[in-house]
Motif scaffolding. Structure first.
Motif, PDB file in Angstrom:
ATOM      1  N   PRO A 110     -12.169  35.255   2.383  1.00  0.00           N
ATOM      2  CA  PRO A 110     -11.542  33.953   2.149  1.00  0.00           C
ATOM      3  C   PRO A 110     -10.961  33.335   3.421  1.00  0.00           C
ATOM      4  N   GLY A 111     -11.212  32.065   3.601  1.00  0.00           N
ATOM      5  CA  GLY A 111     -10.632  31.330   4.718  1.00  0.00           C
ATOM      6  C   GLY A 111     -11.447  31.357   5.994  1.00  0.00           C
ATOM      7  N   THR A 112     -12.434  32.232   6.090  1.00  0.00           N
ATOM      8  CA  THR A 112     -13.198  32.349   7.332  1.00  0.00           C
ATOM      9  C   THR A 112     -13.948  31.061   7.656  1.00  0.00           C
ATOM     10  N   SER A 165     -18.315  24.085   2.263  1.00  0.00           N
ATOM     11  CA  SER A 165     -18.852  23.842   0.928  1.00  0.00           C
ATOM     12  C   SER A 165     -18.494  25.024   0.047  1.00  0.00           C
ATOM     13  N   GLY A 166     -18.578  24.788  -1.270  1.00  0.00           N
ATOM     14  CA  GLY A 166     -18.295  25.849  -2.213  1.00  0.00           C
ATOM     15  C   GLY A 166     -16.942  25.697  -2.860  1.00  0.00           C
ATOM     16  N   PRO A 167     -16.733  26.322  -4.024  1.00  0.00           N
ATOM     17  CA  PRO A 167     -15.470  26.171  -4.747  1.00  0.00           C
ATOM     18  C   PRO A 167     -14.258  26.650  -3.981  1.00  0.00           C
ATOM     19  N   GLN A 168     -14.441  27.588  -3.070  1.00  0.00           N
ATOM     20  CA  GLN A 168     -13.332  28.088  -2.255  1.00  0.00           C
ATOM     21  C   GLN A 168     -13.518  27.727  -0.779  1.00  0.00           C
ATOM     22  N   GLY A 169     -14.405  26.794  -0.490  1.00  0.00           N
ATOM     23  CA  GLY A 169     -14.677  26.434   0.902  1.00  0.00           C
ATOM     24  C   GLY A 169     -15.205  27.604   1.698  1.00  0.00           C
ATOM     25  N   GLU A 170     -16.052  28.426   1.062  1.00  0.00           N
ATOM     26  CA  GLU A 170     -16.474  29.686   1.654  1.00  0.00           C
ATOM     27  C   GLU A 170     -17.754  29.593   2.485  1.00  0.00           C
TER      28      GLU A 170
END
Length: 423
Positions: A358-360, A378-383
């Motif tokens: 997470p967060g990378t 992009s992605g639900p967790q900005g992953e």
């Protein structure tokens, strides 16, 4: 604090990540008010497939505006609309043997999706729409009802009804046969599933984590829809207009959707414009039954026609894009190498790197901006780091951007990136 912070709504988003005042742009480069240069791997969220201020499109636009020709025309006939329709038919529909009627639903992607959903319900007499996990189709209520992101859905403020979500390709990591639930639900009268009017799908989920559907999966979906008299809607707002290597993103799968949504780069120049395409037998609209003030944006017709005439007359532009795609994916693969669980996602020039920690990806995007590269997540967790360069970018600039991205990834992860130049 400046006027942007004191007067503009808290809803603003991109300017928080890219805190500069952009003043001008050319090709794949933006320039800040302070004179700093930024290489663009964002392309206006896909609205600038041909780059910023492309002279091939700028010259006819300026000439048109200076000529005194009509700018706003609702759905009235104009020479600019005629030329766009003729060019779209000649260079896009005919070579692909596609028989579609063209509707101008309004200026944005969500307008195109809303028109598609409304038409599907009108044609079938059914209300329910099926969409997919991690889908994104727009921010108005109908489009939100078929969007997966919970944060965006919560912004609606009302229940989002008459739609259901089902697993996108790879959602179960290949452990469940494709369309197992849907097939059984459609064939079992006790399933409780109302027969849907349509299924709406992105061939590549641009905002949902760059998940790309396999051609065989798309073919299976199209066949299932055909078997059960369900309309198939392909949302090509972000993945279309050449972004995946062919004009339409579904061409490689050799399917023919009943309805297609286009926007973003269909105007070529970043001007607001959208199309909803559908098979002629679906054209049961009554005059004025769906309308909008800005359906007839003639400057967009001018630049849209110029883009089609210049870039899509033959296969040379697709060959150019193919070379860029190879270069981008090779570079992204090298950036992902060495990080456990990191993988390349996406298709064409809509691709990126998924990071499991997470967060990378968000840290890499921030570091890239500090080094002079615009790239989003992009992605639900900005992953996922999402690289979306212009289709007209030079190989040298594409390599420059990959070098910046590699340096940012190395700085964030501490893992050396051995990026081999392909220029």
């Amino acid at each position: 604090m400046d006027i942007f912070e004191t007067l503009e709504s808290e809803v603003r988003c991109y300017c928080r990540s890219w805190d500069t005042v952009f003043e001008r742009a050319a090709g794949s480069t933006l320039y800040g008010e302070d004179g700093r240069e930024y290489l663009d791997f964002f392309s206006g969220a896909g609205a600038l497939n041909y780059g910023h201020n492309n002279p091939v499109l700028l010259r006819p636009l300026v000439d048109y505006l200076l000529s005194g020709a009509i700018v706003h025309s609702l759905d009235m006939k104009t020479p600019a609309k005629r030329r766009f329709l003729e060019s779209f038919q000649e260079f896009i529909l005919k070579p692909r043997h596609l028989d579609y009627k063209v509707m101008f639903p309004g200026p944005t992607g969500t307008n195109s999706v809303e028109a598609a959903l409304k038409l599907a319900r009108k044609v079938t007499g059914r209300q329910h729409i099926l969409s997919f996990t991690n889908a994104f189709h727009g921010m108005t209520l109908g489009s939100l009802s078929v969007t997966g992101n919970s944060m965006k859905r919560q912004g609606a403020g009302v229940p989002l009804t008459n739609a259901s979500s089902m697993p996108y390709d790879g959602f179960f990591d290949g452990q469940t046969p494709d369309f197992l639930w849907l097939r059984h639900a459609l064939e079992d009268s006790g399933s409780g599933l109302d027969k849907p009017a349509a299924v709406i799908v992105e061939t590549v989920q641009g905002e949902g984590g760059l998940r790309a559907a396999r051609a065989s999966w798309l073919q299976g979906l199209a066949e299932l829809c055909h078997q059960h008299d369900i309309l198939l809607i392909v949302d090509d707002v972000q993945a279309g207009c050449g972004r995946t290597g062919t004009f339409f993103s579904f061409e490689d799968a050799a399917i023919t959707p009943d309805i297609v949504c286009l926007s973003k780069s269909i105007s070529g120049f970043g001007l607001p414009m959208a199309l909803t395409l559908f098979k002629p037998e679906l054209d049961i609209w009554k005059p004025g039954e769906h309308n909008g003030t800005f359906r007839g944006h003639n400057p967009a017709f001018v630049t849209g026609a110029a883009a089609l005439e210049h870039y899509w007359q033959d296969g040379r532009f697709e060959s150019h894009i193919a070379g860029l795609i190879t270069q981008l994916h090779e570079g992204l693969s090298q950036i992902a190498a060495g990080i456990d669980g990191a993988t390349v996602r996406g298709r064409g020039l809509l691709a990126g790197v998924y990071y499991p920690h997470p967060g990378t990806a968000e840290k890499i995007a921030a570091e890239s901006f500090a080094r002079g590269l615009l790239v989003e997540t992009s992605g639900p967790q900005g992953e996922v780091i999402k690289a979306m360069p212009a289709l007209t970018i030079s190989h040298a600039n594409l390599q420059k951007g990959l070098d910046i991205l590699a340096g940012a990834a190395e700085a964030v992860t501490g893992v050396p990136v051995a990026l081999a130049s392909t220029v």
